[in-house]
Design a protein around this motif. Structure first.
Motif: not given
Length: 279
Positions: A96-120
């Motif tokens: 899903m993220y195109k890198m291993s969890p270790n590599k993602f941690r090392e990148s120190k850059e977070f981006y979301p796959l899915q944010l919580a849906f909210t419908f008003n």
């Protein structure tokens, strides 16, 4: 708010409160007091994802956040995301993220796959006819809050989207009159950024509850027949087989776009799609 939206909101609230638990469709249905068959059908038709897929994407997003912003071990994060082993977690995370969890941690850059849906409350209006709704217009600075509300609902279509950076880009597009918005009452139901020089649609998002009402087609028509007239229009999306794709490739093909060159954007493998103008 209509009963359908209320049911979906309740289901989402329950899942958000129990992201670290191993939930099944039966658990969610029991919590909102509907049959699992009815909940599955309504949720999937409305949101565009099954409850299982929505939950897994939300859990992986929270796991990614923990990798960057906490010192928890990867095996602990894996268990909290509902995986029995670190290996199982690492396999799906990399898909899903195109890198291993270790590599993602090392990148120190977070981006979301899915944010919580909210419908008003306003989205109850999605059931009415939109023929008399306002036309697509240029976005202005005051539209940014509602624009960003919609971005958070469609973030699944835009890998590596960093909200802070995105808002800076959005401000620029608004300043040069290359950002467009369609609103229904007080909510943004469609947004688009274009480049006149490249002939490209650089961002296109449509509210999940309005996707079956021809909103995407209206934006594509405006781009091809008015804004980018006499140009081959391009847009980028996921590559074929990318497990993070929730249906964007299929939607573009149904709109008449054709596959073009493979790209890498912000370190993520994507593909350009083009739409030739009919002569």
């Amino acid at each position: 708010m209509n009963k359908k939206i209320e049911m979906i909101n309740r289901a989402i609230m329950f899942m958000e409160s129990n992201l670290h638990d191993r939930l099944e469709l039966t658990d969610v249905a029991k919590a909102v007091h509907y049959s699992k068959y009815h909940l599955h059908r309504v949720f999937t038709e409305t949101v565009g994802l099954t409850i299982h897929d929505y939950l897994k994407r939300r859990q992986l997003t929270e796991a990614a956040k923990q990798l960057v912003f906490s010192k928890k071990t990867i095996v602990t994060i894996a268990h909290q995301a509902g995986y029995d082993t670190q290996q199982a977690f690492s396999t799906i995370f990399k898909a899903m993220y195109k890198m291993s969890p270790n590599k993602f941690r090392e990148s120190k850059e977070f981006y979301p796959l899915q944010l919580a849906f909210t419908f008003n409350d306003d989205v109850a209006l999605e059931s009415r006819n939109l023929i008399d709704s306002p036309t697509i217009r240029m976005a202005i600075k005051d539209d940014i809050p509602t624009w960003m509300d919609l971005v958070r609902l469609v973030v699944d279509g835009f890998p590596c989207l960093n909200e802070e950076t995105y808002m800076e880009v959005l401000s620029t597009y608004i300043h040069i009159n290359q950002a467009f918005i369609l609103k229904d009452n007080h909510i943004a139901i469609g947004i688009m950024m274009i480049s006149y020089t490249r002939g490209s649609i650089d961002f296109l998002g449509v509210h999940p509850l309005y996707r079956k009402k021809g909103i995407t087609e209206r934006f594509i028509e405006k781009a091809t027949n008015e804004l980018l007239k006499n140009k081959t229009v391009s847009i980028t999306t996921y590559r074929e087989g990318d497990k993070a794709d929730t249906g964007y490739r299929k939607a573009l093909k149904e709109l008449g776009f054709s596959e073009d060159e493979l790209l890498v954007e912000f370190g993520y493998p994507t593909q350009r799609f083009t739409l030739e103008r009919a002569i």
